[in-house]
Design a protein around this motif. Structure first.
Motif, PDB file in Angstrom:
ATOM      1  N   THR A 209       6.058  -5.662  -2.083  1.00 51.39           N
ATOM      2  CA  THR A 209       4.622  -5.515  -1.821  1.00 51.39           C
ATOM      3  C   THR A 209       4.399  -4.680  -0.569  1.00 51.39           C
ATOM      4  N   LEU A 210       5.106  -5.031   0.493  1.00 51.63           N
ATOM      5  CA  LEU A 210       4.913  -4.314   1.759  1.00 51.63           C
ATOM      6  C   LEU A 210       5.385  -2.864   1.630  1.00 51.63           C
ATOM      7  N   ALA A 211       6.520  -2.677   0.935  1.00 51.99           N
ATOM      8  CA  ALA A 211       7.047  -1.317   0.792  1.00 51.99           C
ATOM      9  C   ALA A 211       6.065  -0.444   0.028  1.00 51.99           C
ATOM     10  N   SER A 212       5.367  -1.044  -0.935  1.00 55.11           N
ATOM     11  CA  SER A 212       4.430  -0.250  -1.737  1.00 55.11           C
ATOM     12  C   SER A 212       3.229   0.210  -0.913  1.00 55.11           C
ATOM     13  N   LEU A 213       3.068  -0.375   0.260  1.00 60.13           N
ATOM     14  CA  LEU A 213       1.930  -0.008   1.106  1.00 60.13           C
ATOM     15  C   LEU A 213       2.302   1.010   2.176  1.00 60.13           C
ATOM     16  N   ALA A 214       3.546   1.487   2.154  1.00 58.66           N
ATOM     17  CA  ALA A 214       3.977   2.467   3.165  1.00 58.66           C
ATOM     18  C   ALA A 214       3.139   3.735   3.049  1.00 58.66           C
ATOM     19  N   PRO A 215       2.858   4.372   4.189  1.00 63.39           N
ATOM     20  CA  PRO A 215       2.002   5.555   4.159  1.00 63.39           C
ATOM     21  C   PRO A 215       2.551   6.677   3.289  1.00 63.39           C
ATOM     22  N   GLU A 216       3.853   6.885   3.311  1.00 59.34           N
ATOM     23  CA  GLU A 216       4.438   7.930   2.475  1.00 59.34           C
ATOM     24  C   GLU A 216       5.433   7.275   1.537  1.00 59.34           C
ATOM     25  N   GLU A 217       5.544   7.847   0.349  1.00 65.33           N
ATOM     26  CA  GLU A 217       6.519   7.325  -0.601  1.00 65.33           C
ATOM     27  C   GLU A 217       7.911   7.375   0.040  1.00 65.33           C
ATOM     28  N   SER A 218       8.577   6.290   0.050  1.00 62.40           N
ATOM     29  CA  SER A 218       9.902   6.260   0.651  1.00 62.40           C
ATOM     30  C   SER A 218      10.723   5.184  -0.027  1.00 62.40           C
ATOM     31  N   ASP A 219      12.001   5.466  -0.253  1.00 60.80           N
ATOM     32  CA  ASP A 219      12.870   4.471  -0.872  1.00 60.80           C
ATOM     33  C   ASP A 219      13.154   3.328   0.086  1.00 60.80           C
ATOM     34  N   ASP A 220      13.125   3.656   1.354  1.00 62.26           N
ATOM     35  CA  ASP A 220      13.511   2.650   2.337  1.00 62.26           C
ATOM     36  C   ASP A 220      12.600   2.732   3.569  1.00 62.26           C
ATOM     37  N   PRO A 221      11.329   2.348   3.373  1.00 58.36           N
ATOM     38  CA  PRO A 221      10.420   2.427   4.520  1.00 58.36           C
ATOM     39  C   PRO A 221      10.821   1.446   5.609  1.00 58.36           C
ATOM     40  N   CYS A 222      10.511   1.778   6.839  1.00 60.50           N
ATOM     41  CA  CYS A 222      10.814   0.865   7.952  1.00 60.50           C
ATOM     42  C   CYS A 222       9.697  -0.168   8.054  1.00 60.50           C
ATOM     43  N   ILE A 223      10.033  -1.392   7.710  1.00 63.31           N
ATOM     44  CA  ILE A 223       9.060  -2.489   7.743  1.00 63.31           C
ATOM     45  C   ILE A 223       9.421  -3.407   8.897  1.00 63.31           C
ATOM     46  N   MET A 264       9.642   1.880  16.983  1.00 67.29           N
ATOM     47  CA  MET A 264      10.306   0.634  17.375  1.00 67.29           C
ATOM     48  C   MET A 264      11.475   1.012  18.288  1.00 67.29           C
ATOM     49  N   ARG A 265      11.641   0.220  19.329  1.00 67.81           N
ATOM     50  CA  ARG A 265      12.731   0.496  20.269  1.00 67.81           C
ATOM     51  C   ARG A 265      14.023  -0.124  19.726  1.00 67.81           C
ATOM     52  N   THR A 266      14.906   0.715  19.238  1.00 74.44           N
ATOM     53  CA  THR A 266      16.181   0.205  18.714  1.00 74.44           C
ATOM     54  C   THR A 266      17.288   0.467  19.735  1.00 74.44           C
ATOM     55  N   THR A 267      18.474  -0.014  19.425  1.00 77.25           N
ATOM     56  CA  THR A 267      19.600   0.240  20.329  1.00 77.25           C
ATOM     57  C   THR A 267      19.953   1.721  20.361  1.00 77.25           C
ATOM     58  N   VAL A 275       5.488   0.270   8.038  1.00 77.76           N
ATOM     59  CA  VAL A 275       4.619  -0.851   7.662  1.00 77.76           C
ATOM     60  C   VAL A 275       4.813  -1.986   8.665  1.00 77.76           C
ATOM     61  N   ILE A 276       3.699  -2.507   9.138  1.00 83.16           N
ATOM     62  CA  ILE A 276       3.767  -3.653  10.055  1.00 83.16           C
ATOM     63  C   ILE A 276       3.152  -4.856   9.352  1.00 83.16           C
ATOM     64  N   TYR A 277       4.027  -5.822   9.029  1.00 79.93           N
ATOM     65  CA  TYR A 277       3.504  -7.095   8.520  1.00 79.93           C
ATOM     66  C   TYR A 277       3.148  -7.898   9.763  1.00 79.93           C
ATOM     67  N   ARG A 278       1.879  -7.913  10.064  1.00 76.27           N
ATOM     68  CA  ARG A 278       1.498  -8.475  11.368  1.00 76.27           C
ATOM     69  C   ARG A 278       1.130  -9.957  11.210  1.00 76.27           C
ATOM     70  N   ARG A 279       1.693 -10.754  12.095  1.00 73.85           N
ATOM     71  CA  ARG A 279       1.369 -12.176  12.124  1.00 73.85           C
ATOM     72  C   ARG A 279       0.709 -12.485  13.455  1.00 73.85           C
ATOM     73  N   ILE A 280      -0.189 -11.607  13.826  1.00 69.73           N
ATOM     74  CA  ILE A 280      -0.865 -11.689  15.104  1.00 69.73           C
ATOM     75  C   ILE A 280      -2.336 -11.402  14.818  1.00 69.73           C
ATOM     76  N   THR A 311       0.923   1.420   8.235  1.00 67.87           N
ATOM     77  CA  THR A 311       0.066   0.468   7.515  1.00 67.87           C
ATOM     78  C   THR A 311       0.170  -0.893   8.174  1.00 67.87           C
ATOM     79  N   LEU A 312      -0.982  -1.487   8.401  1.00 72.27           N
ATOM     80  CA  LEU A 312      -1.008  -2.857   8.906  1.00 72.27           C
ATOM     81  C   LEU A 312      -1.321  -3.785   7.745  1.00 72.27           C
ATOM     82  N   ALA A 313      -0.489  -4.777   7.538  1.00 75.50           N
ATOM     83  CA  ALA A 313      -0.748  -5.749   6.476  1.00 75.50           C
ATOM     84  C   ALA A 313      -0.735  -7.148   7.114  1.00 75.50           C
TER      85      ALA A 313
END
Lengths: 477, 319
Positions: A209-223, A264-267, A275-280, A311-313
């Protein structure tokens, strides 16, 4: 199990037993099993189920209680059972409802036809604290404003009805899955014989569900899953879901806005987030747009959202559709947008902003449940019949001062289901919160967080108010 | 991997390593209480506090007390080092901090790792020193050591070998390097000097007694003991073994970091530290000074790891 008289009361629909005291057809197997087991054996099962919650650390936080940062949610080992037919009605009603609510949100932040056509008052919508003027004119992928919805459904002697929609950051799905895991492994044979529909793919469906809401079609969106942090009441759930969907569990300080994008700050440096599944809550999402004192959000996030780069969900501003006053108009929304009659009715609701409803509410306080429109989680609520006269009087003063802040509803005779209290079965009031996922299409896993008011006679099922959970079994047929 | 998650894993293993270290020393110390002379008991307490870089709650220990005083002191000191919530270096405080990091990073570790820690936490969270003192306290400490070793075993058996695993190991090795240097330095500096039994207990504290006996038999010369626990590459827990392991973690992480230059500096530093032990230890005329320098470099290493992967300046690089 012998020695206890299960207290049937025809005022309430009993989930397990008919009025004649005989188990309903779909509860027969469970009843047989319970009759065959001594109470002490059941108590051991209950103990094992509860201990597994403690051992797994399945917890929630009660605000204002410093000692309860990791309170273990109470669980009852006796499952609640729904037939396939009952579930079909719920599924159809929820699908219809989320469709109408998403259309409503697109409309009120767009052309506002529903207001122009006089179906819902403009001041009710635009005066609602959850109405976010910043969202006007915005579009969202697949017109999905609400991607995750947790709808509270109750049953009375008249059937199922919707008590409220939770369209902002609904919680409880991790308890649905945890209840299932714990009860399934402790009632193994019974579970197998019942042919219960599986809910184990919730994480996969949520990720799709969240991946389908990514701004651009992507096989592996960063959620990512955005949490307020470890002190939030639902932190366990945030952590649990992040793992289920393979997302990073981020706090606001882990994200930053740059050049219209969110990173996102990664190593290994900064990684673009899709996509940001926000719980805030809305208020804390972006201090540049909402509360300037928020340390939990990300400055610039709304800018990236408006540009369609992230996308904010769920989308900000969805709270206007689950406001307790707006709730009263959901059946009208269904008729207006879909041209259908609601499959699941609402609870009759009196809006104190209307003079006649205010008068009725004040005259009948002892028979009504009164709720503040901006509160949730069972906070700020008056259950008239259980309140003392001075509490009712104090509450009435509050209603008179700000009528628009209150709604009232009749005290519902919530259905009851058997719970194991000590070594005996006793009826307790229950509701259920299924989770509706909406991306390109609407999907509902056949289960729910079935909440139970464990205090005898209590109608308040919220975990913050002494409620607990049960597993809900939806049968194949 | 999210930088904060990596940092959480790194700190989780640092805290657990420290908790295990304290449990190990307390196990030895509570065993010594049964039959060792007072001087040795005092030596043991000084070595523990010195290794942790802190002082006992009531100030310096007096070595001229009677047996009764020594036991009463030991009860207080064991309580301080085991359960005292206001002591961030108590075994439980360290375990709690490790477990809290694990709780926040549960989505990054396996369920076996979490359950192992959480079950132990449920067992110890409400304990007090009086609950373990009357009946075989050394068994309690040995149990804690086993729990953390089991955690390591779960990690080795179940964790995907990605960055998260490397940061988890790196945290443990850096903590071990710091604790090992502090332990050996304190051991050699305790004023009254170490006797045969104390040297044996150092081997036990370094989990090296079996290895020592396998290599050298029963003749426990201090020189051989130090050579084993500091500079023997075949002993996994030796200082050299820990440095080599930390180096292999950094090799696996490479320089693809938030700050590549800092990552490269961390790798170079570990190389230098390793070279000091390999090439300088045997001929060094001032080994305590050498250990002090390695201890300082271990602190620098922590700073470089933090700066390379966890708290680098933004804008340096996009993945």
């Amino acid at each position: 199990m012998t020695g206890n008289a299960y207290d049937l009361d025809e005022t309430f629909h009993d989930e397990m037993y008919g009025a004649d005291g005989a188990p309903r057809d779909h509860y027969r197997l469970l009843d047989d099993a319970l009759q065959a087991l001594p109470g002490s054996e059941l108590a051991l099962i209950q103990d094992r189920v509860r201990r597994s919650f403690a051992e797994e650390g399945i917890s929630f936080t009660v605000y204002g209680d410093e000692e309860a940062q990791e309170r273990i949610i109470p669980v009852d080992c006796i499952p609640r059972i729904l037939t396939g037919e009952e579930w079909q009605q719920i599924e159809a009603g929820l699908t219809q409802r989320i469709d109408a609510l998403n259309r409503f949100l697109g409309d009120v932040y767009g052309e506002a036809r529903i207001i122009a056509d006089g179906v819902i008052p403009a001041d009710l919508v635009r005066g609602c604290p959850q109405y976010r003027i910043e969202m006007r004119g915005m579009t969202v992928p697949h017109d999905t404003w609400v991607a995750v919805c947790g709808t509270d459904i109750v049953r009375t002697t008249d059937g199922f009805m919707v008590l409220e929609d939770n369209l902002r950051v609904p919680s409880g799905v991790s308890y649905m899955l945890a209840n299932r895991a714990a009860v399934k492994s402790n009632l193994r044979r019974l579970y197998r014989r019942h042919q219960v529909r599986d809910i184990g793919n919730y994480g996969e469906v949520l990720r799709d569900t969240l991946a389908s809401l990514a701004p651009e079609e992507s096989d592996d969106p960063c959620i990512v899953l955005l949490t307020p942090g470890v002190f939030n009441s639902a932190f366990y759930e945030h952590m649990f879901l992040a793992r289920e969907i393979g997302a990073s569990l981020v706090e606001g300080r882990d994200l930053l806005f740059d050049g219209g994008q969110v990173f996102m700050r990664t190593t290994r440096g900064l990684r673009k987030v899709d996509v940001i599944y926000r719980r805030i809550d809305d208020d804390f999402i972006d201090p540049l747009v909402f509360r300037p004192d928020s340390l939990l959000g990300v400055p610039g996030l709304m800018n990236a959202c408006k540009r369609g780069n992230v996308t904010l969900a769920n989308a900000p501003g969805t709270g206007v559709a689950d406001d307790k006053s707006v709730y009263a108009y959901v059946p009208d929304m269904i008729r207006y947008y879909l041209g259908e009659e609601p499959v699941l009715p609402n609870v009759r609701t009196f809006l104190c902003r209307r003079p006649e409803d205010l008068e009725y509410t004040l005259d009948n306080l002892e028979n009504l449940v009164v709720k503040r429109v901006g509160e949730s989680g069972g906070y700020g609520m008056l259950v008239g019949p259980h309140a003392k006269p001075d509490e009712r009087e104090a509450y009435a003063r509050g209603i008179r001062d700000n009528p628009a802040d209150f709604i009232s509803q009749p005290v519902l005779p919530l259905s009851r289901a058997p719970c194991l209290i000590g070594e005996h079965l006793e009826p307790r009031h229950v509701d259920l919160r299924p989770f509706v996922l909406r991306g390109r299409s609407t999907r509902i896993v056949p289960g729910a967080f079935s909440r139970v008011a464990l205090v005898k006679g209590s109608l308040v099922v919220n975990s913050s108010q002494g409620g607990g959970g049960k597993d809900l079994w939806v049968l194949e047929s | 991997m999210l930088a904060r998650s990596a940092q959480g894993l790194y700190w989780m293993s640092r805290y657990l390593e420290r908790s295990e270290f304290i449990a190990r020393l307390l196990e030895l110390q509570t065993r010594a209480l049964v039959d060792r002379p007072l001087a040795e008991i005092h030596f043991g307490w000084r070595r523990i506090y010195g290794s942790l870089g802190i002082s006992p709650p009531a100030g310096d220990l007096e070595a001229d007390h009677s047996d009764d005083y020594a036991l009463a002191d030991s009860y207080t000191l064991a309580g301080d080092l085991t359960f005292e919530p206001s002591n961030p270096n108590s075994m439980r405080s360290c375990f709690a901090a490790g477990r809290e990091n694990a709780r926040q990073m549960r989505h990054c570790i396996s369920s076996g790792m979490w359950m192992n820690l959480n079950l132990a936490w449920l067992d110890i969270k409400n304990l007090d020193i009086q609950d373990i003192w009357a009946r075989e306290p050394e068994a309690f400490y040995a149990g804690m050591v086993r729990t953390i070793k089991t955690f390591d075993g779960f990690a080795a058996a179940t964790m995907y070998r990605d960055e998260g695993y490397q940061f988890l190991r790196l945290g443990a090795f850096i903590e071990r390097i710091q604790l090992m240097t502090a332990l050996v330095t304190t051991h050699c500096r305790v004023p009254e000097g170490a006797g045969d039994h104390e040297w044996t207990s150092l081997l036990r504290a370094c989990q090296a007694l079996d290895a020592f006996e396998g290599v050298h038999g029963m003749e426990r010369k201090p020189e051989r003991i130090l050579a084993l626990v500091i500079a023997d590459p075949l002993l996994q827990g030796s200082l050299l073994g820990s440095l080599t392991s930390a180096g292999s973690c950094l090799d696996a992480l490479g320089t693809e970091a938030g700050s590549p230059d800092t990552a490269a500096a961390a790798r170079r530093l570990v190389g230098r530290m390793t070279a000091r032990v390999v090439y300088d230890w045997t001929d060094s005329t001032d080994r305590l000074r050498l250990l002090d320098e390695i201890a300082r470099e271990a602190r620098d290493l922590h700073g470089l790891v933090t700066g390379a992967w966890f708290e680098y300046a933004t804008g340096e690089r996009q993945a």
